[in-house]
Design a protein around this motif. Structure first.
Motif, PDB file in Angstrom:
ATOM      1  N   SER A  72       0.907  -1.224  -0.009  1.00 10.74           N
ATOM      2  CA  SER A  72      -0.175  -0.236   0.033  1.00 10.74           C
ATOM      3  C   SER A  72       0.926   1.354   0.025  1.00 10.74           C
ATOM      4  N   ILE A  73       0.763   2.019  -0.946  1.00 10.40           N
ATOM      5  CA  ILE A  73       1.528   3.255  -1.342  1.00 10.40           C
ATOM      6  C   ILE A  73       1.099   4.474  -0.734  1.00 10.40           C
ATOM      7  N   VAL A  74       1.263   5.050   0.318  1.00  9.57           N
ATOM      8  CA  VAL A  74       0.971   6.302   1.018  1.00  9.57           C
ATOM      9  C   VAL A  74       1.884   7.279   0.981  1.00  9.57           C
ATOM     10  N   THR A  75       2.706   7.399   0.121  1.00  9.49           N
ATOM     11  CA  THR A  75       3.992   8.602   0.025  1.00  9.49           C
ATOM     12  C   THR A  75       3.288   9.756  -0.382  1.00  9.49           C
ATOM     13  N   MET A  76       4.046  10.925  -0.261  1.00 14.83           N
ATOM     14  CA  MET A  76       3.519  12.113  -1.088  1.00 14.83           C
ATOM     15  C   MET A  76       3.118  11.802  -2.482  1.00 14.83           C
ATOM     16  N   TRP A  77       2.410  12.543  -2.990  1.00 13.38           N
ATOM     17  CA  TRP A  77       1.605  12.348  -4.276  1.00 13.38           C
ATOM     18  C   TRP A  77       2.580  12.393  -5.343  1.00 13.38           C
ATOM     19  N   ASP A  78       3.624  13.080  -5.277  1.00 15.39           N
ATOM     20  CA  ASP A  78       4.577  13.534  -6.284  1.00 15.39           C
ATOM     21  C   ASP A  78       5.908  12.415  -6.124  1.00 15.39           C
ATOM     22  N   GLN A  79       5.501  11.292  -5.282  1.00 15.16           N
ATOM     23  CA  GLN A  79       6.424  10.241  -5.156  1.00 15.16           C
ATOM     24  C   GLN A  79       5.831   8.973  -5.269  1.00 15.16           C
ATOM     25  N   HIS A  80       4.805   9.026  -6.063  1.00 14.66           N
ATOM     26  CA  HIS A  80       4.055   7.710  -6.323  1.00 14.66           C
ATOM     27  C   HIS A  80       4.578   6.799  -7.221  1.00 14.66           C
ATOM     28  N   ALA A  81       5.085   7.603  -8.474  1.00 12.44           N
ATOM     29  CA  ALA A  81       5.391   6.750  -9.679  1.00 12.44           C
ATOM     30  C   ALA A  81       6.735   5.518  -9.259  1.00 12.44           C
ATOM     31  N   GLU A  82       7.546   6.094  -8.843  1.00 11.02           N
ATOM     32  CA  GLU A  82       8.748   5.130  -8.417  1.00 11.02           C
ATOM     33  C   GLU A  82       8.586   4.047  -7.793  1.00 11.02           C
ATOM     34  N   PRO A  83       8.005   4.047  -6.723  1.00 15.21           N
ATOM     35  CA  PRO A  83       7.568   2.836  -5.996  1.00 15.21           C
ATOM     36  C   PRO A  83       6.525   2.103  -6.434  1.00 15.21           C
ATOM     37  N   ALA A  84       5.692   2.654  -7.139  1.00 14.69           N
ATOM     38  CA  ALA A  84       4.328   2.105  -7.760  1.00 14.69           C
ATOM     39  C   ALA A  84       4.735   1.092  -8.716  1.00 14.69           C
ATOM     40  N   VAL A  85       5.770   1.761  -9.672  1.00 19.81           N
ATOM     41  CA  VAL A  85       6.373   0.902 -10.884  1.00 19.81           C
ATOM     42  C   VAL A  85       7.211  -0.092 -10.370  1.00 19.81           C
ATOM     43  N   ALA A  86       8.112   0.148  -9.663  1.00 18.42           N
ATOM     44  CA  ALA A  86       8.825  -0.866  -8.928  1.00 18.42           C
ATOM     45  C   ALA A  86       8.055  -2.119  -8.483  1.00 18.42           C
ATOM     46  N   ALA A  87       7.153  -1.766  -7.581  1.00 18.22           N
ATOM     47  CA  ALA A  87       6.436  -2.752  -7.085  1.00 18.22           C
ATOM     48  C   ALA A  87       5.727  -3.825  -8.081  1.00 18.22           C
ATOM     49  N   LEU A  88       5.078  -2.968  -9.125  1.00 14.62           N
ATOM     50  CA  LEU A  88       4.276  -3.808 -10.122  1.00 14.62           C
ATOM     51  C   LEU A  88       5.444  -4.584 -11.041  1.00 14.62           C
ATOM     52  N   GLU A  89       6.595  -4.263 -11.132  1.00 15.05           N
ATOM     53  CA  GLU A  89       7.640  -4.900 -11.929  1.00 15.05           C
ATOM     54  C   GLU A  89       8.195  -6.026 -11.074  1.00 15.05           C
ATOM     55  N   ALA A  90       7.905  -5.866  -9.563  1.00 14.03           N
ATOM     56  CA  ALA A  90       8.263  -6.923  -9.070  1.00 14.03           C
ATOM     57  C   ALA A  90       7.300  -8.055  -8.669  1.00 14.03           C
ATOM     58  N   GLY A  91       6.212  -7.768  -9.579  1.00 11.18           N
ATOM     59  CA  GLY A  91       5.135  -9.002  -9.248  1.00 11.18           C
ATOM     60  C   GLY A  91       4.144  -8.595  -8.193  1.00 11.18           C
ATOM     61  N   LYS A  92       4.562  -7.776  -7.506  1.00  8.95           N
ATOM     62  CA  LYS A  92       3.264  -7.411  -6.194  1.00  8.95           C
ATOM     63  C   LYS A  92       2.299  -6.710  -6.671  1.00  8.95           C
ATOM     64  N   HIS A  93       1.146  -7.123  -5.608  1.00 11.55           N
ATOM     65  CA  HIS A  93      -0.057  -6.339  -5.885  1.00 11.55           C
ATOM     66  C   HIS A  93       0.061  -4.949  -5.133  1.00 11.55           C
ATOM     67  N   VAL A  94      -0.564  -3.708  -5.867  1.00 15.11           N
ATOM     68  CA  VAL A  94      -0.428  -2.297  -5.399  1.00 15.11           C
ATOM     69  C   VAL A  94      -1.906  -1.980  -5.205  1.00 15.11           C
ATOM     70  N   PHE A  95      -1.938  -1.260  -4.070  1.00 10.42           N
ATOM     71  CA  PHE A  95      -2.860  -0.175  -3.569  1.00 10.42           C
ATOM     72  C   PHE A  95      -2.188   1.161  -3.583  1.00 10.42           C
ATOM     73  N   LEU A  96      -2.512   1.975  -4.354  1.00 13.16           N
ATOM     74  CA  LEU A  96      -1.719   3.275  -4.648  1.00 13.16           C
ATOM     75  C   LEU A  96      -2.999   4.329  -4.248  1.00 13.16           C
ATOM     76  N   GLU A  97      -2.514   5.074  -3.245  1.00 12.36           N
ATOM     77  CA  GLU A  97      -3.372   6.039  -2.627  1.00 12.36           C
ATOM     78  C   GLU A  97      -3.785   7.256  -3.729  1.00 12.36           C
ATOM     79  N   LYS A  98      -4.900   7.908  -3.586  1.00 13.46           N
ATOM     80  CA  LYS A  98      -5.023   9.070  -4.520  1.00 13.46           C
ATOM     81  C   LYS A  98      -4.474  10.103  -4.167  1.00 13.46           C
ATOM     82  N   PRO A  99      -4.288  11.030  -5.147  1.00 17.68           N
ATOM     83  CA  PRO A  99      -4.401  10.881  -6.564  1.00 17.68           C
ATOM     84  C   PRO A  99      -3.163  10.078  -7.089  1.00 17.68           C
ATOM     85  N   ILE A 100      -3.607   9.381  -8.244  1.00 14.36           N
ATOM     86  CA  ILE A 100      -2.574   8.650  -8.771  1.00 14.36           C
ATOM     87  C   ILE A 100      -1.110   9.042  -9.053  1.00 14.36           C
ATOM     88  N   ALA A 101      -0.995  10.358  -9.151  1.00 16.08           N
ATOM     89  CA  ALA A 101       0.257  10.986  -9.457  1.00 16.08           C
ATOM     90  C   ALA A 101       0.383  12.258  -9.455  1.00 16.08           C
TER      91      ALA A 101
END
Length: 336
Positions: A72-101
């Protein structure tokens, strides 16, 4: 045998990251398995609070960990892309808090990564799990109000909540993004233009007040009010309303005040009963429903129909257009 429980890590432990942890502990098929934040004292305190065995300051450790199924990614909204992409590439399921980016470009990067991923991606647009909005969506789908011609929303919060937030994000993309997402959901249409104005009351990095107008491709018009400086003595956490006017009927939604009023010797207060109310130490409400839905989709390996990244990107694009309008004073057209 299919997996029965997801081991989930929370990345980003600000006030809402902690609320995510509270909600996760109340979902039977989720196990809060790891925590991540760059602040050592915060990491230690919350690892003790939730009795979580794994705690790290580097989210990349979690990506390499085979015992973590989801994040579950609850970082600052301008720091969403890096961990979200890394998690998806690592095969994890991702819950990403809004706004998406924080940019449409980053949103598109996240969407592209999700299309290649084994895991699912759900964006945390919590209002879709508010039963009042769900009931409205159902009534609209059943044709009870005919064709939607106009909408208006209000999402106002007390000043005490916002000084820190207003140095990170403004009220239009921070809060009107909820109502933008709901309006897109209700109409099934797209927004073609945005006009907005702001007012700075306290001289913070972002203005306290945003007023937005949209025009939809089908001709529907909408106004959205976001005031982040209601007086400190305001007895409720949120003044949230929406009117949806059709050519054959009207829907009016009101949350949170005044569905519960508590008068004590000190004050009158109307606490949140919808989004993340706390009972016996665990969070209930729409946030728990949202995580339960995420877990169910992930365990079945099905992409969520609610919280789709494409929907979240459309809401982000519209609110960013509105923010651009506040800077230029012009109507901003959204090209598709």
């Amino acid at each position: 045998m299919p997996m029965q429980r997801l081991r989930i890590a929370v990345i980003g432990l600000g006030w809402f990251g902690e609320i995510h942890c509270d909600a996760i502990t109340g979902v039977p098929n989720l196990e809060l398995a790891a925590l991540c934040t760059r602040t050592p004292e915060r990491l230690k305190a919350l690892a003790q609070k939730y009795e979580v065995p794994k705690a790290t300051r580097d989210y990349r450790e979690l990506m390499r960990d085979p015992d973590i199924d989801a994040v579950s990614i609850v970082t600052m909204w301008d720091q969403h892309a890096e961990p979200a992409v890394a998690a998806l590439e690592a095969g994890k399921h991702v819950f990403l808090e809004k706004p998406i980016a924080s940019t449409v470009e980053d949103a598109n990067k996240i969407i592209a990564a999700s299309k290649r991923a084994r895991g699912i991606l759900q964006i945390g647009h919590i209002c879709r799990f508010n039963p009042r909005y769900r009931m409205a969506k159902q009534a609209i789908a059943e044709g009870k109000i005919g064709r939607i011609v106009a909408m208006s929303s209000r999402r106002n919060i007390p000043a005490a909540w916002t000084p820190e937030i207003l140095n990170k994000i403004g009220p239009i993309v921070g809060d009107a993004v909820h109502d933008t997402d709901l309006m897109l959901w209700f109409t099934g249409d797209r927004i073609v233009s945005a006009y907005a104005q702001t007012v700075s009351v306290r001289g913070l990095k972002y203005p306290d007040i945003g007023q937005t107008m949209y025009r939809f491709a089908g001709g529907t018009t909408a106004t959205l009010e976001t005031v982040w400086c209601m007086p400190d003595k305001t007895p409720f956490d949120i003044d949230e309303r929406m009117s949806i006017i059709g050519d054959a009927g009207i829907i009016h939604i009101q949350d949170t005040f005044p569905n519960l009023g508590i008068v004590s010797s000190v004050k009158f207060h109307s606490p949140d009963t919808t989004y993340w109310p706390q009972f016996d130490g665990a969070r209930g409400g729409a946030l728990r429903e949202e995580f339960a839905y995420f877990a169910a989709c992930a365990l079945k390996g099905e992409a969520p129909a609610i919280g789709r990244p494409e929907d979240a990107a459309a809401a982000l694009e519209a609110t960013l257009a509105a923010e651009e309008s506040t800077r230029t004073g012009q109507v901003v057209r959204i090209e598709h």
